[in-house]
Design an enzyme around this catalytic site. Structure first.
Site, PDB file in Angstrom:
ATOM      1  N   CYS A 180       1.408  -1.418   0.296  1.00  6.91           N
ATOM      2  CA  CYS A 180       0.013  -0.018   0.250  1.00  6.91           C
ATOM      3  C   CYS A 180       1.333   1.234   0.039  1.00  6.91           C
ATOM      4  CB  CYS A 180      -1.224  -0.450   1.121  1.00  6.91           C
ATOM      5  SG  CYS A 180      -2.344  -0.874   1.088  1.00  6.91           S
ATOM      6  N   HIS A 210      -5.745  -2.141  -1.284  1.00  4.13           N
ATOM      7  CA  HIS A 210      -5.250  -2.941  -0.874  1.00  4.13           C
ATOM      8  C   HIS A 210      -6.294  -4.249  -0.550  1.00  4.13           C
ATOM      9  CE1 HIS A 210      -3.870  -5.310   2.512  1.00  4.13           C
ATOM     10  NE2 HIS A 210      -4.120  -5.770   3.039  1.00  4.13           N
ATOM     11  N   GLY A 270       3.290 -20.012   1.045  1.00  7.58           N
ATOM     12  CA  GLY A 270       4.456 -19.043   1.363  1.00  7.58           C
ATOM     13  C   GLY A 270       3.927 -17.444   1.516  1.00  7.58           C
ATOM     14  N   HIS A 285      -0.691  -9.397  -5.302  1.00  2.00           N
ATOM     15  CA  HIS A 285       0.482  -9.319  -6.585  1.00  2.00           C
ATOM     16  C   HIS A 285       0.866 -10.374  -7.277  1.00  2.00           C
ATOM     17  CE1 HIS A 285       2.805 -10.726  -2.707  1.00  2.00           C
ATOM     18  NE2 HIS A 285       3.135 -11.146  -3.395  1.00  2.00           N
TER      19      HIS A 285
HETATM   20  P1  5GP Z   1       5.260 -13.380  -1.661  1.00  2.00           P
HETATM   21  O1  5GP Z   1       4.437 -12.548  -1.025  1.00  2.00           O
HETATM   22  O2  5GP Z   1       5.365 -13.577  -3.105  1.00  2.00           O
HETATM   23  O3  5GP Z   1       5.576 -14.597  -1.385  1.00  2.00           O
HETATM   24  O4  5GP Z   1       6.391 -12.681  -1.698  1.00  2.00           O
HETATM   25  C1  5GP Z   1       6.986 -10.713  -1.590  1.00  2.00           C
HETATM   26  C2  5GP Z   1       7.785 -10.494  -2.190  1.00  2.00           C
HETATM   27  O5  5GP Z   1       7.894  -9.261  -2.244  1.00  2.00           O
HETATM   28  C3  5GP Z   1       9.068 -11.425  -2.337  1.00  2.00           C
HETATM   29  O6  5GP Z   1       9.198 -12.117  -3.990  1.00  2.00           O
HETATM   30  C4  5GP Z   1      10.061 -10.395  -1.723  1.00  2.00           C
HETATM   31  O7  5GP Z   1      11.169 -10.317  -1.695  1.00  2.00           O
HETATM   32  C5  5GP Z   1       9.387  -8.835  -2.364  1.00  2.00           C
HETATM   33  N1  5GP Z   1       9.186  -7.717  -1.109  1.00  2.00           N
HETATM   34  C6  5GP Z   1       8.863  -7.663   0.365  1.00  2.00           C
HETATM   35  N2  5GP Z   1       9.736  -6.145   0.418  1.00  2.00           N
HETATM   36  C7  5GP Z   1       9.347  -5.512  -0.454  1.00  2.00           C
HETATM   37  C8  5GP Z   1       9.750  -4.755   0.039  1.00  2.00           C
HETATM   38  O8  5GP Z   1       9.732  -3.669   0.307  1.00  2.00           O
HETATM   39  N3  5GP Z   1      10.149  -3.872  -1.926  1.00  2.00           N
HETATM   40  C9  5GP Z   1       9.975  -4.378  -2.941  1.00  2.00           C
HETATM   41  N4  5GP Z   1      10.237  -4.310  -3.798  1.00  2.00           N
HETATM   42  N5  5GP Z   1       9.948  -5.979  -2.712  1.00  2.00           N
HETATM   43  C10 5GP Z   1       9.818  -6.371  -1.667  1.00  2.00           C
HETATM   44 ZN    ZN Z   2      -1.988  -3.299   0.861  1.00  2.00          ZN
END
Ligand code: 5GP
Ligand code: ZN
Length: 114
Positions: free
Chosen positions: A8, A47, A94, A101
């Site tokens: 967000c 969100h 996971g 996203h």
């Molecule tokens: P998921 O929830 O799909 O398992 O993983 C979350 C993804 O968000 C991960 O690939 C991680 O590297 C990415 N991620 C987590 N925090 C941040 C952030 O603050 N900025 C960015 N650009 N990516 C993030």
């Molecule tokens: Zn959000």
């Protein structure tokens, strides 16, 4: 907006991110820990926690999201070489960030996936 949600904050421009594309409904930004030369996350500005509640994006929200993903892939140039679109939903997948996203991953030959 969920006040403690990092995506967000990125969508609102309140937290830095390498944004590669955006419109009034969606934003695409580089993953902080890329798994491939191209690794972008596409998220709605609104969100919602995951694809499991995609109906919260409204009528045809899922279609608009996928069209946006395809346009981002074209912009990044991976539409010709190929790419993968993944979204994690809940603990067994996971999911780490509970703001919907889609990962857009490409730029190299990807391994097989179950
Ligand atoms: P998921 O929830 O799909 O398992 O993983 C979350 C993804 O968000 C991960 O690939 C991680 O590297 C990415 N991620 C987590 N925090 C941040 C952030 O603050 N900025 C960015 N650009 N990516 C993030
Ligand atoms: Zn959000």
């Amino acid at each position: 907006m969920s006040s403690d949600c990092i995506f967000c904050k990125i969508a609102a421009g309140e937290m830095p991110a390498d944004v590669v594309a955006s419109d009034d409904e969606f934003v695409a930004f580089k993953d902080a820990h890329p798994l491939a030369p191209v690794h972008v996350l596409v998220a709605p500005r609104r969100h919602i926690t995951s694809l499991d509640v995609i109906e919260l994006l409204g009528p045809d929200g899922a279609g608009r999201l996928l069209h946006f993903v395809a346009s981002v892939a074209r912009e990044l140039g991976v539409h010709e070489t190929g790419y993968r679109v993944v979204t994690n939903i809940g603990p067994d997948a996971g999911q780490e960030v509970f703001h919907l996203h889609l990962h857009v991953i490409g730029g190299r030959r990807l391994g097989e996936m179950a």
